[in-house]
Design a protein around this motif. Structure first.
Motif, PDB file in Angstrom:
ATOM      1  N   ILE A 107       8.564 103.993  89.927  1.00 57.90           N
ATOM      2  CA  ILE A 107       9.652 103.390  89.505  1.00 57.90           C
ATOM      3  C   ILE A 107       9.701 103.107  88.027  1.00 57.90           C
ATOM      4  O   ILE A 107       9.044 102.210  87.680  1.00 57.90           O
ATOM      5  CB  ILE A 107      10.292 102.162  90.499  1.00 57.90           C
ATOM      6  CG1 ILE A 107      10.490 102.591  92.053  1.00 57.90           C
ATOM      7  CG2 ILE A 107      11.726 101.970  89.776  1.00 57.90           C
ATOM      8  CD1 ILE A 107      10.596 101.182  92.496  1.00 57.90           C
ATOM      9  N   GLN A 108      10.289 103.904  87.233  1.00 57.05           N
ATOM     10  CA  GLN A 108      10.105 103.714  85.805  1.00 57.05           C
ATOM     11  C   GLN A 108      11.515 103.119  85.047  1.00 57.05           C
ATOM     12  O   GLN A 108      12.480 103.673  85.311  1.00 57.05           O
ATOM     13  CB  GLN A 108       9.869 104.973  85.166  1.00 57.05           C
ATOM     14  CG  GLN A 108       8.089 105.448  85.446  1.00 57.05           C
ATOM     15  CD  GLN A 108       7.285 104.726  85.024  1.00 57.05           C
ATOM     16  OE1 GLN A 108       6.901 104.669  83.732  1.00 57.05           O
ATOM     17  NE2 GLN A 108       6.519 103.840  85.927  1.00 57.05           N
ATOM     18  N   VAL A 109      11.355 102.225  84.198  1.00 60.60           N
ATOM     19  CA  VAL A 109      12.562 101.429  83.779  1.00 60.60           C
ATOM     20  C   VAL A 109      12.505 101.848  82.242  1.00 60.60           C
ATOM     21  O   VAL A 109      11.514 101.568  81.601  1.00 60.60           O
ATOM     22  CB  VAL A 109      12.424  99.989  83.804  1.00 60.60           C
ATOM     23  CG1 VAL A 109      13.630  99.309  83.380  1.00 60.60           C
ATOM     24  CG2 VAL A 109      12.514  99.533  85.740  1.00 60.60           C
ATOM     25  N   GLU A 110      13.737 102.224  81.958  1.00 62.76           N
ATOM     26  CA  GLU A 110      14.191 102.082  80.389  1.00 62.76           C
ATOM     27  C   GLU A 110      15.038 101.138  79.984  1.00 62.76           C
ATOM     28  O   GLU A 110      15.911 100.809  80.589  1.00 62.76           O
ATOM     29  CB  GLU A 110      14.827 103.822  80.147  1.00 62.76           C
ATOM     30  CG  GLU A 110      15.223 103.715  78.648  1.00 62.76           C
ATOM     31  CD  GLU A 110      15.877 104.980  78.407  1.00 62.76           C
ATOM     32  OE1 GLU A 110      16.472 105.107  77.355  1.00 62.76           O
ATOM     33  OE2 GLU A 110      16.433 105.630  79.434  1.00 62.76           O
ATOM     34  N   TYR A 111      14.447 100.519  78.892  1.00 59.97           N
ATOM     35  CA  TYR A 111      15.334  99.219  78.277  1.00 59.97           C
ATOM     36  C   TYR A 111      16.294  99.548  77.414  1.00 59.97           C
ATOM     37  O   TYR A 111      15.911 100.659  76.363  1.00 59.97           O
ATOM     38  CB  TYR A 111      14.208  98.412  77.794  1.00 59.97           C
ATOM     39  CG  TYR A 111      15.015  96.919  77.276  1.00 59.97           C
ATOM     40  CD1 TYR A 111      15.670  96.134  78.311  1.00 59.97           C
ATOM     41  CD2 TYR A 111      15.213  96.738  75.870  1.00 59.97           C
ATOM     42  CE1 TYR A 111      16.487  95.351  77.700  1.00 59.97           C
ATOM     43  CE2 TYR A 111      15.974  95.826  75.382  1.00 59.97           C
ATOM     44  CZ  TYR A 111      16.439  94.872  76.337  1.00 59.97           C
ATOM     45  OH  TYR A 111      17.320  93.943  76.029  1.00 59.97           O
ATOM     46  N   VAL A 112      17.386  99.383  77.554  1.00 61.12           N
ATOM     47  CA  VAL A 112      18.630  99.665  76.535  1.00 61.12           C
ATOM     48  C   VAL A 112      19.032  98.350  75.991  1.00 61.12           C
ATOM     49  O   VAL A 112      19.739  97.565  76.690  1.00 61.12           O
ATOM     50  CB  VAL A 112      19.661 100.668  77.040  1.00 61.12           C
ATOM     51  CG1 VAL A 112      20.538 100.994  76.007  1.00 61.12           C
ATOM     52  CG2 VAL A 112      19.264 102.004  77.632  1.00 61.12           C
ATOM     53  N   ARG A 113      19.129  98.090  74.630  1.00 64.39           N
ATOM     54  CA  ARG A 113      19.590  96.834  73.973  1.00 64.39           C
ATOM     55  C   ARG A 113      20.918  97.270  73.382  1.00 64.39           C
ATOM     56  O   ARG A 113      21.239  98.093  72.939  1.00 64.39           O
ATOM     57  CB  ARG A 113      18.642  96.465  72.833  1.00 64.39           C
ATOM     58  CG  ARG A 113      19.038  95.031  72.397  1.00 64.39           C
ATOM     59  CD  ARG A 113      19.819  94.954  71.175  1.00 64.39           C
ATOM     60  NE  ARG A 113      20.294  93.686  70.867  1.00 64.39           N
ATOM     61  CZ  ARG A 113      20.323  93.113  69.550  1.00 64.39           C
ATOM     62  NH1 ARG A 113      19.610  93.633  68.752  1.00 64.39           N
ATOM     63  NH2 ARG A 113      20.444  91.913  69.272  1.00 64.39           N
ATOM     64  N   TYR A 114      21.983  96.573  73.768  1.00 62.59           N
ATOM     65  CA  TYR A 114      23.117  96.303  73.164  1.00 62.59           C
ATOM     66  C   TYR A 114      23.433  95.045  72.707  1.00 62.59           C
ATOM     67  O   TYR A 114      22.811  94.083  72.958  1.00 62.59           O
ATOM     68  CB  TYR A 114      24.347  96.457  74.524  1.00 62.59           C
ATOM     69  CG  TYR A 114      24.621  95.212  75.244  1.00 62.59           C
ATOM     70  CD1 TYR A 114      25.508  94.244  75.011  1.00 62.59           C
ATOM     71  CD2 TYR A 114      23.933  95.050  76.393  1.00 62.59           C
ATOM     72  CE1 TYR A 114      25.710  93.104  75.918  1.00 62.59           C
ATOM     73  CE2 TYR A 114      24.220  94.063  77.573  1.00 62.59           C
ATOM     74  CZ  TYR A 114      25.062  93.037  76.851  1.00 62.59           C
ATOM     75  OH  TYR A 114      25.082  91.996  77.853  1.00 62.59           O
ATOM     76  N   VAL A 115      24.307  94.736  71.320  1.00 61.88           N
ATOM     77  CA  VAL A 115      24.395  93.757  70.574  1.00 61.88           C
ATOM     78  C   VAL A 115      25.488  92.643  71.424  1.00 61.88           C
ATOM     79  O   VAL A 115      26.419  93.254  71.835  1.00 61.88           O
ATOM     80  CB  VAL A 115      24.729  93.942  69.165  1.00 61.88           C
ATOM     81  CG1 VAL A 115      24.946  92.611  68.562  1.00 61.88           C
ATOM     82  CG2 VAL A 115      23.833  94.815  68.523  1.00 61.88           C
ATOM     83  N   ASN A 116      25.041  91.530  71.597  1.00 66.68           N
ATOM     84  CA  ASN A 116      25.836  90.546  72.327  1.00 66.68           C
ATOM     85  C   ASN A 116      26.892  90.058  71.582  1.00 66.68           C
ATOM     86  O   ASN A 116      26.885  88.925  71.236  1.00 66.68           O
ATOM     87  CB  ASN A 116      24.887  89.502  72.923  1.00 66.68           C
ATOM     88  CG  ASN A 116      25.956  88.618  73.842  1.00 66.68           C
ATOM     89  OD1 ASN A 116      26.723  89.164  74.619  1.00 66.68           O
ATOM     90  ND2 ASN A 116      25.466  87.345  73.891  1.00 66.68           N
ATOM     91  N   ASP A 117      27.696  90.891  71.049  1.00 67.17           N
ATOM     92  CA  ASP A 117      29.117  90.570  70.543  1.00 67.17           C
ATOM     93  C   ASP A 117      30.252  91.341  71.057  1.00 67.17           C
ATOM     94  O   ASP A 117      29.918  92.093  71.989  1.00 67.17           O
ATOM     95  CB  ASP A 117      28.954  90.788  68.922  1.00 67.17           C
ATOM     96  CG  ASP A 117      28.584  92.298  68.521  1.00 67.17           C
ATOM     97  OD1 ASP A 117      28.781  93.168  69.313  1.00 67.17           O
ATOM     98  OD2 ASP A 117      28.432  92.300  67.326  1.00 67.17           O
ATOM     99  N   ASP A 118      31.304  91.277  70.579  1.00 68.33           N
ATOM    100  CA  ASP A 118      32.588  91.701  71.026  1.00 68.33           C
ATOM    101  C   ASP A 118      32.332  93.502  71.297  1.00 68.33           C
ATOM    102  O   ASP A 118      32.559  94.154  72.203  1.00 68.33           O
ATOM    103  CB  ASP A 118      33.681  91.628  70.394  1.00 68.33           C
ATOM    104  CG  ASP A 118      34.390  90.157  70.505  1.00 68.33           C
ATOM    105  OD1 ASP A 118      33.828  89.763  71.502  1.00 68.33           O
ATOM    106  OD2 ASP A 118      35.071  89.912  69.514  1.00 68.33           O
ATOM    107  N   SER A 119      32.166  94.124  69.991  1.00 70.68           N
ATOM    108  CA  SER A 119      31.653  95.426  70.147  1.00 70.68           C
ATOM    109  C   SER A 119      30.450  95.870  70.922  1.00 70.68           C
ATOM    110  O   SER A 119      30.561  97.035  71.651  1.00 70.68           O
ATOM    111  CB  SER A 119      31.394  96.091  68.675  1.00 70.68           C
ATOM    112  OG  SER A 119      30.270  95.516  68.296  1.00 70.68           O
ATOM    113  N   GLY A 120      29.540  95.107  71.043  1.00 67.15           N
ATOM    114  CA  GLY A 120      28.442  95.400  72.010  1.00 67.15           C
ATOM    115  C   GLY A 120      28.819  95.524  73.276  1.00 67.15           C
ATOM    116  O   GLY A 120      28.549  96.163  74.208  1.00 67.15           O
ATOM    117  N   ASN A 121      29.677  94.169  73.813  1.00 70.07           N
ATOM    118  CA  ASN A 121      29.925  94.292  75.039  1.00 70.07           C
ATOM    119  C   ASN A 121      30.801  95.286  75.506  1.00 70.07           C
ATOM    120  O   ASN A 121      30.952  95.758  76.523  1.00 70.07           O
ATOM    121  CB  ASN A 121      30.501  92.758  75.435  1.00 70.07           C
ATOM    122  CG  ASN A 121      29.543  91.907  75.694  1.00 70.07           C
ATOM    123  OD1 ASN A 121      28.817  91.797  76.448  1.00 70.07           O
ATOM    124  ND2 ASN A 121      29.217  91.077  74.564  1.00 70.07           N
TER     125      ASN A 121
END
Length: 436
Positions: free
Chosen positions: A69-83
């Protein structure tokens, strides 16, 4: 010939329909069989935390231990556009398996959009037992659609050296008037007496309603309560009378990096939360020659009852019902919550699970930088039982409406009284619409 073609086509439609029904009901899929020649299951995990602040190391640790089970991490910026980016990915099927939400109103909206799996179907993990009573703040309709994974707390960061120079003690039981006085005195030796993240302005105003309620007993808006008025008056006076905090418009237009300004020693106080540890512990990029102490968010007035601070538990992690590997996602989520997330601790994310020893987590938090903190105040605030916490229950539409109104007040484009007339009308209209 036509009959032979229709059967498989009809079968495909039936299979598609049954799979969609299963997804809409949130039925957990079975983990695919894995053998020597089988390809590993792939999961994507979205969160608002920078990869280098611990999530990538946590995922790497999992991937080493779980080759199937391999996991890839994806970061989104926790602001309006990121959400919005995350919401779009969830609603358009862009392969999100697991994701973290960092405030309740956004999370509730996602639950209503049916992009969060009901975790009640899993019987091998008791969220209430492992996370404690504060976990229930994240329930929607009395169900868990996500697991909160960290202790979440806002507090005041203090330049301890500046306090000592000004003859000010590290505060604990204090008020907004006290904080205004501290900011004014500290601004005599620093550029700013206090700084604040733009994202926290709303949480400050949520605190009074956590005590007095979002609506009055008669069902009308309570957004003009006396405690909220007091906070807004103080903040306005700190901007224009004391000049101990930046003008709102100036901070917004310049996109002031307030955490950097504080760590450079340009402010005596900083209203933020535990996420700032990822900057404060990074002495390579943010070198400093002063100690940091912390204090709780002050009461609004001395006579305030049922004082509450924004916090409790946070980083609520949900599973996308459309994931093709729900069982694998659940397995990862349990591992992550019960200690797999420890690499995030030095960035301020203290695990909330009882499976993680608090003393061990605190050591990781300050590892290698113990001499840069007033450890006594850190322990006193981070693990305090002296005040209750809350998660905001105000609808996102009203958070946005309130922001529009206080921006006009802080830029002197309307009075405080007019702000509340407008806001209460908007809220009462909203309450009427939601009752229909």
């Amino acid at each position: 010939m036509k009959g032979k073609k229709i059967v498989p086509f009809t079968l495909c439609l039936l299979l598609l329909s049954s799979s969609l029904i299963a997804c809409s009901k949130g039925t957990a899929s079975k983990e695919p069989q894995t053998g020597a020649d089988a390809k590993p299951i792939k999961l994507t995990f979205w969160s608002g935390v920078p990869a280098e602040a611990g999530p990538q190391l946590a995922v790497d640790n999992w991937n080493k231990q779980n080759p199937n089970i391999q996991v890839e991490y994806v970061r989104y910026v926790n602001d309006d556009s990121g959400n919005i980016k995350l919401d779009t990915a969830l609603l358009t099927g862009q392969g999100v398996d697991i994701y973290a939400t960092h405030n309740f109103p956004r999370f509730e909206t996602r639950v209503k959009a049916q992009v969060a799996l009901d975790l009640g179907q899993f019987k091998d993990y008791n969220i209430d037992e492992m996370m404690g009573p504060e976990a229930s703040d994240w329930k929607v309709d009395n169900k868990y659609y996500a697991m909160p994974t960290k202790r979440d707390l806002h507090f005041i960061w203090l330049n301890k050296d500046a306090l000592d120079k000004a003859g000010l003690a590290v505060p604990y039981n204090w008020t907004w008037d006290d904080m205004r006085m501290y900011a004014k005195k500290l601004s005599e030796q620093k550029q700013w007496g206090m700084l604040q993240d733009m994202v926290t302005w709303d949480f400050v105003l949520d605190s009074p309603m956590a005590v007095e309620g979002v609506v009055k007993p008669d069902g009308s808006s309570n957004m003009d309560n006396r405690l909220t008025k007091k906070i807004l008056e103080n903040m306005h006076a700190m901007m224009y009378d004391d000049k101990s905090i930046p003008l709102y418009a100036e901070q917004l237009s310049k996109k002031m990096p307030v955490e950097t300004e504080f760590l450079k020693g340009n402010a005596g106080m900083y209203y933020a939360g535990e996420w700032i540890f990822r900057f404060a512990n990074n002495l390579k990029d943010y070198p400093r020659d002063f100690k940091i102490a912390i204090a709780p968010i002050p009461k609004v007035t001395k006579d305030q009852e049922n004082y509450r601070v924004f916090g409790g538990l946070g980083d609520a992690i949900a599973i996308n019902p459309q994931s093709k590997n729900i069982d694998a996602a659940w397995k990862f989520l349990k591992w992550y919550a019960d200690g797999g997330m420890l690499p995030l601790t030095q960035g301020g994310r203290i695990p909330s699970s009882k499976a993680v020893n608090s003393d061990e987590a605190f050591k990781v938090l300050l590892q290698g930088v113990e001499d840069k903190y007033d450890v006594e105040s850190m322990k006193k605030v981070l693990f305090s039982k002296d005040f209750k916490t809350f998660q905001s229950k105000l609808a996102q539409q009203m958070i946005d409406a309130r922001k529009e109104q206080y921006q006009l007040y802080f830029t002197n484009n309307q009075s405080l009284d007019q702000m509340f007339v407008n806001l209460v009308k908007r809220h009462n209209d909203f309450l009427k619409q939601t009752k229909k």
